[in-house]
Design a protein around this motif. Structure first.
Motif, PDB file in Angstrom:
ATOM      1  N   THR A 133    -112.992 -48.636  28.000  1.00  0.00           N
ATOM      2  CA  THR A 133    -112.765 -49.121  29.362  1.00  0.00           C
ATOM      3  C   THR A 133    -113.646 -48.381  30.368  1.00  0.00           C
ATOM      4  O   THR A 133    -114.088 -48.968  31.361  1.00  0.00           O
ATOM      5  CB  THR A 133    -111.281 -48.957  29.753  1.00  0.00           C
ATOM      6  OG1 THR A 133    -110.463 -49.676  28.830  1.00  0.00           O
ATOM      7  CG2 THR A 133    -111.014 -49.475  31.161  1.00  0.00           C
ATOM      8  N   LEU A 151    -116.992 -49.917  31.316  1.00  0.00           N
ATOM      9  CA  LEU A 151    -116.793 -51.189  32.014  1.00  0.00           C
ATOM     10  C   LEU A 151    -116.369 -50.952  33.456  1.00  0.00           C
ATOM     11  O   LEU A 151    -116.784 -51.686  34.362  1.00  0.00           O
ATOM     12  CB  LEU A 151    -115.750 -52.032  31.273  1.00  0.00           C
ATOM     13  CG  LEU A 151    -115.473 -53.424  31.853  1.00  0.00           C
ATOM     14  CD1 LEU A 151    -116.754 -54.241  31.956  1.00  0.00           C
ATOM     15  CD2 LEU A 151    -114.436 -54.156  30.999  1.00  0.00           C
ATOM     16  N   SER A 172    -118.508 -52.297  36.569  1.00  0.00           N
ATOM     17  CA  SER A 172    -117.856 -53.124  37.598  1.00  0.00           C
ATOM     18  C   SER A 172    -118.146 -52.589  38.990  1.00  0.00           C
ATOM     19  O   SER A 172    -118.358 -53.363  39.934  1.00  0.00           O
ATOM     20  CB  SER A 172    -116.333 -53.156  37.367  1.00  0.00           C
ATOM     21  OG  SER A 172    -116.022 -53.619  36.084  1.00  0.00           O
ATOM     22  N   SER A 182    -115.133 -58.278  35.404  1.00  0.00           N
ATOM     23  CA  SER A 182    -114.145 -57.277  35.792  1.00  0.00           C
ATOM     24  C   SER A 182    -114.113 -57.068  37.303  1.00  0.00           C
ATOM     25  O   SER A 182    -113.041 -56.934  37.895  1.00  0.00           O
ATOM     26  CB  SER A 182    -114.464 -55.956  35.084  1.00  0.00           C
ATOM     27  OG  SER A 182    -113.576 -54.953  35.494  1.00  0.00           O
ATOM     28  N   SER A 214    -110.577 -53.880  34.389  1.00  0.00           N
ATOM     29  CA  SER A 214    -111.435 -53.433  33.283  1.00  0.00           C
ATOM     30  C   SER A 214    -110.597 -53.113  32.052  1.00  0.00           C
ATOM     31  O   SER A 214    -110.964 -53.467  30.929  1.00  0.00           O
ATOM     32  CB  SER A 214    -112.241 -52.196  33.697  1.00  0.00           C
ATOM     33  OG  SER A 214    -113.122 -52.492  34.741  1.00  0.00           O
TER      34      SER A 214
END
Length: 392
Positions: free
Chosen positions: A88, A91, A95, A311, A326
């Protein structure tokens, strides 16, 4: 009877008024919109599962949502929960790269190219140069920023759309990465047709500072998670508490107003693209330096930047909310990898995510619908109040 009726109306008005005040808040609208997108996306995914294998559709959707909860052993669940958290982190940062650019009126479609360049730099710095992890991370951020600023310069001096230049730079980064990785035997594992991974023991591997002990010895749980959360806080403060944050958001909302306010648009756009690129480079660092990914020959651009777009929009372009969006996307994607035993391809999870992305594009319409409902509710309350005055 009249007293009971009056009490009922009073309670209804109190609830209705409270609901109106709640949904008036922009943060509340964002949460409601994101939940709707997620639920509708899951519903579409379930319909697809029904078409593929009706008898296992419920089990497939349950397994996708459960992810690591399907394991009966608590230690195993904790181990895979740590992996989901570690995945995560990149990401979240990607994002933020998309979000920050969008706040300045830029659509950072070139984030995948910035990620790619940074990834290649990480491989060479970590495997060939054998540099320590913090220098590798810094070089990755510099590489991402340097590649992103090309888009900013083309935008402000030649009026080239960042979307067009970003797409072109993505392709250049892809084939440049292919060529550079294959050219070095220290980086390229010819027997497997991919680059070597940065593994534990390498100086470039992110330290876990004891976090692995919290997740059943999972060594990929590293300070990457902490860096991702720090990035969230920094971007939130920059956007909400600084003059620079106010300036770039003004440019994003109304370039003409920004011009008359004396805001230096050229400076703001170039600095914004540098920050976007640095964040994309940090995302690559948190992915490659955890040993998750290797460089693989491909004719398609890596999906990291596009995952960041999904996301960012699912999180309503809010730095805090993208932490949850995310994690949700990573949770669903990881969950999709465990449904193969039920006769489903793991790509079904990608279809669910893609559906959520598509629905996120309608977030503005959903927010407008909520605003219209609030207006109607206020009008009803006003009419009821006027009627009470007339009765008196």
């Amino acid at each position: 009877m009249n007293k009971i009726k009056a009490l009922f109306i009073k309670c209804f008005d109190t609830v209705n008024n409270g609901l109106t005040k709640f949904t008036k808040k922009e943060s509340a609208k964002t949460v409601i919109t994101s939940l709707w997108c997620a639920l509708l996306g899951l519903f579409i995914g379930f319909i697809i599962l029904l078409f593929i294998n009706p008898s296992n559709a419920f089990d497939g959707m349950a397994a996708t949502l459960k992810n690591f909860f399907i394991f009966s052993n608590s230690g195993t669940r904790l181990y895979y929960f740590g992996s989901t958290l570690a995945k995560t982190a990149p990401l979240i940062v990607m994002s933020l790269s998309i979000l920050f650019g969008y706040k300045c009126g830029l659509f950072n479609i070139g984030a995948s190219g910035q990620y790619t360049i940074a990834f290649v730099v990480i491989l060479f710095a970590g495997l060939v140069g054998n540099l320590p992890w913090y220098l590798v991370m810094l070089l990755a951020m510099i590489a991402g920023a340097a590649y992103a600023v090309i888009t900013g310069l083309l935008k402000v001096f030649f009026n080239v759309s960042e979307v067009i230049s970003g797409i072109m730079l993505n392709c250049i980064a892809l084939y440049l990465g292919n060529g550079l990785c294959q050219s070095n035997t220290t980086v390229w594992d010819a027997s497997h047709g991919e680059s070597f991974k940065i593994t534990q023991g390498s100086q470039a591997f992110l330290p876990n500072i004891g976090l692995d002990k919290l997740f059943a010895g999972n060594t990929v749980v590293s300070i990457g998670i902490i860096f991702a959360l720090i990035a969230v806080i920094v971007i939130f403060v920059v956007l909400k508490k600084t003059t620079f944050g106010y300036e770039i958001q003004t440019i994003g909302l109304n370039p003409e107003a920004a011009k008359y306010a004396g805001i230096n648009k050229v400076k703001a756009i170039i600095l914004s693209t540098i920050i976007c690129g640095a964040l994309a480079g940090l995302s690559a660092s948190l992915s490659a330096q955890n040993g998750f990914n290797s460089w693989q020959l491909s004719s398609t651009v890596v999906s990291a930047g596009f995952d960041g777009i999904s996301s960012a929009f699912l999180g309503g372009l809010n730095p805090i909310a993208v932490v949850f969006s995310s994690y949700f996307i990573t949770h669903i994607t990881d969950g999709g990898s465990v449904i193969t035993d039920l006769g489903f391809a793991p790509q079904v999870a990608n279809i669910i995510t893609a559906s959520i992305i598509y629905l996120s594009g309608f977030s503005a319409f959903i927010k407008q619908y909520i605003s219209d409902k609030d207006l109607m509710r206020e009008q009803k309350l006003l009419c009821r109040g006027n009627n009470k005055k007339e009765d008196k």
